[in-house]
Design an enzyme around this catalytic site. Sequence first.
Site, PDB file in Angstrom:
ATOM      1  N   THR A  55       2.223   4.333  -8.122  1.00  6.55           N
ATOM      2  CA  THR A  55       1.612   3.912  -6.855  1.00  6.55           C
ATOM      3  C   THR A  55       0.324   3.132  -6.860  1.00  6.55           C
ATOM      4  O   THR A  55      -0.591   3.376  -7.652  1.00  6.55           O
ATOM      5  CB  THR A  55       1.377   5.133  -5.934  1.00  6.55           C
ATOM      6  OG1 THR A  55       2.620   5.765  -5.716  1.00  6.55           O
ATOM      7  CG2 THR A  55       0.845   4.721  -4.571  1.00  6.55           C
TER       8      THR A  55
ATOM      9  N   ASP B 126       2.557  -0.105  -2.274  1.00  4.15           N
ATOM     10  CA  ASP B 126       3.681  -0.682  -3.019  1.00  4.15           C
ATOM     11  C   ASP B 126       4.913   0.168  -2.726  1.00  4.15           C
ATOM     12  O   ASP B 126       4.861   1.057  -1.866  1.00  4.15           O
ATOM     13  CB  ASP B 126       3.371  -0.703  -4.523  1.00  4.15           C
ATOM     14  CG  ASP B 126       3.512   0.669  -5.152  1.00  4.15           C
ATOM     15  OD1 ASP B 126       4.326   0.846  -6.074  1.00  4.15           O
ATOM     16  OD2 ASP B 126       2.831   1.595  -4.679  1.00  4.15           O
TER      17      ASP B 126
ATOM     18  N   LYS C  43       6.024   4.424   1.454  1.00  3.45           N
ATOM     19  CA  LYS C  43       4.870   5.278   1.188  1.00  3.45           C
ATOM     20  C   LYS C  43       3.889   5.336   2.351  1.00  3.45           C
ATOM     21  O   LYS C  43       2.878   6.033   2.254  1.00  3.45           O
ATOM     22  CB  LYS C  43       4.137   4.764  -0.057  1.00  3.45           C
ATOM     23  CG  LYS C  43       5.030   4.768  -1.275  1.00  3.45           C
ATOM     24  CD  LYS C  43       4.300   4.415  -2.532  1.00  3.45           C
ATOM     25  CE  LYS C  43       5.283   4.181  -3.647  1.00  3.45           C
ATOM     26  NZ  LYS C  43       4.647   3.866  -4.905  1.00  3.45           N
TER      27      LYS C  43
ATOM     28  N   GLY D 117       0.926  10.298  -5.597  1.00  6.44           N
ATOM     29  CA  GLY D 117       1.070  11.602  -6.242  1.00  6.44           C
ATOM     30  C   GLY D 117       2.516  12.037  -6.202  1.00  6.44           C
ATOM     31  O   GLY D 117       3.417  11.230  -6.393  1.00  6.44           O
TER      32      GLY D 117
ATOM     33  N   SER E 241      -2.190   5.243  -9.305  1.00  2.73           N
ATOM     34  CA  SER E 241      -2.414   4.738 -10.665  1.00  2.73           C
ATOM     35  C   SER E 241      -2.895   3.295 -10.649  1.00  2.73           C
ATOM     36  O   SER E 241      -3.555   2.840 -11.582  1.00  2.73           O
ATOM     37  CB  SER E 241      -1.132   4.862 -11.500  1.00  2.73           C
ATOM     38  OG  SER E 241      -0.078   4.183 -10.864  1.00  2.73           O
TER      39      SER E 241
ATOM     40  N   ASP F 127      -0.259  -2.765 -12.856  1.00  2.00           N
ATOM     41  CA  ASP F 127      -0.059  -1.355 -13.130  1.00  2.00           C
ATOM     42  C   ASP F 127       1.435  -1.112 -13.295  1.00  2.00           C
ATOM     43  O   ASP F 127       2.236  -1.490 -12.447  1.00  2.00           O
ATOM     44  CB  ASP F 127      -0.613  -0.507 -11.975  1.00  2.00           C
ATOM     45  CG  ASP F 127      -0.272   0.956 -12.142  1.00  2.00           C
ATOM     46  OD1 ASP F 127       0.119   1.589 -11.149  1.00  2.00           O
ATOM     47  OD2 ASP F 127      -0.403   1.463 -13.271  1.00  2.00           O
TER      48      ASP F 127
ATOM     49  N   SER G  67       3.372   0.934 -10.520  1.00  2.00           N
ATOM     50  CA  SER G  67       3.570   0.375  -9.175  1.00  2.00           C
ATOM     51  C   SER G  67       4.438  -0.859  -9.293  1.00  2.00           C
ATOM     52  O   SER G  67       4.428  -1.542 -10.318  1.00  2.00           O
ATOM     53  CB  SER G  67       2.237  -0.033  -8.559  1.00  2.00           C
ATOM     54  OG  SER G  67       1.283   0.971  -8.710  1.00  2.00           O
TER      55      SER G  67
END
Lengths: 231, 275
Positions: free
Chosen positions: B39, B55, B71, B85, B167, B204, B207
């Site tokens: 995420t 994302d 999300k 999470g 993240s 990342d 994501s």
Amino acid sequence: MHEKVSRDEYYLSQPKGAHWYPYEDHGGTILAIAGEDFSLVGSDTRLSEGFSIHSRDHPHTYRLSEKTVMGSVGFHGDVLTLKKLLDSRLKIYEHEHNKAMTTSAIAAMLSTMMYGRRFFPFYTNTILAGMDENGKGCVYSFDPIGSYERELFRAGGSASSMLQPLLDNQIGFKNQGDVPHTPLTLEKALALIKDVFISAAERDIYTGDGVCINIITADGVRQERFPLRRD
Amino acid sequence: MSLFATERPKSGFSFENCARNGVLEKTGFTAPTAVKTGTTIAGLVFEDGIVLGADTRATEGSVVADKNCSKIHFLAPNMYCCGAGTAADNDMVTQKISGELELLRLNTGRMPRVCAANRILKQMLFRYQGHIGAYLVLGGVDTTGPHLYSIHAHGSSDKLPYVTMGSGSLAAMSVFESRYKPNMKREEAMQTVRDAIAGGVFNDLGSGTNIDLCIITKDKVDYLRPYDEANIKGQRQGSYRYARGTTGVLNTTVKKIDYDVTSAAIKQLEVMETD
């Protein structure tokens, strides 16, 4: 959270502390296919660590000679060291025997080099691809301590468990009943590798950015690249 | 677990399996990992309200479990919440608090305030000492103006003009820190949040795929899903369809089933296409 332990359990347990670990996983996926008169070895071009990307354009295939290419993923330090050692051993052989090493000889030598480090292994998943003495394509796949086998196709690296079953079905014709076993052409194998990496990049976070395919034929080695999703 | 379907299950968490799971772990059994969202989520306060972004990738270890999950969760008509999470924890917590906010609205006769949602969320998360892995970016507009909070699983929250979580939060925050200005216009705010999430999507590994946006103002909410389809699956060259008869039939047995005809009728049916 801390679990309840008795006084003796606490004092007699191992000392706890930060520990240095020699290895790290830099991700990546490799794939090799052997044909009648060609050999293909492809890899994605992403080098990662944890959730970060080190490089988007760092292929995991390394040319060893005119007839052999090595694909290697895992701990990048060991991948580079293995390539360096192989290069120097190949050069020594050429000087001593006045000819290039055959693919099967390189494979056998690599196995002994890797088993030599049985108790502190090269943390790599390697696949050798090239032309054998009879002009047919060959693929040799290795585990981290040198166990090897000649095969028609093999996937290695982070998305290997996703790719290998698809190859078993499409190239090995497994679970397909009485489908005619048409021999694999270079064009079909190339299209298959591209499609298979597109699918791997969808579901594996360590695979992406680009694909680099090495095509090994009697005329030598040529490379083809194409982009993959960058997320 | 009750065997009677008619008995209503007890509400709240059931700890029935904890003792057994503890024993299993001691004998070496590795428990399955929960789906985490990896995420990148972000939010910022602009001139007219709040822009939230997220994302759409959910991961199970290194495998992408869902390429296009949502999300940005609904809390109230004037409040939305992004979650990072553990996926299930985010869904359940936001649904629970959404219900509590509706009850609050009915009991007080007023639109619930963002600070109320913040209080209820953090007090619940603190009660569970972080075991409910919900890391939230809560944003909304109420009678006192636009408000943005970031809430951690252990129960702390921060009230700020711009926040990121997950993240990919560092990648997103680097964009915010270089481009945030107070009282931005709507278009600039949307572009900044889009770029912050894109930073997480591309840099990342936890994501990816699309970027969703949610713009909350005093008068309306724009839930733009997807706002930007930043990653499309590559075009495959081969066809992987199987011809009919590929799966071999080993043997065929025909069994007669005795039945009574109770009534007969003629109906027009849509034929299902299976090709």
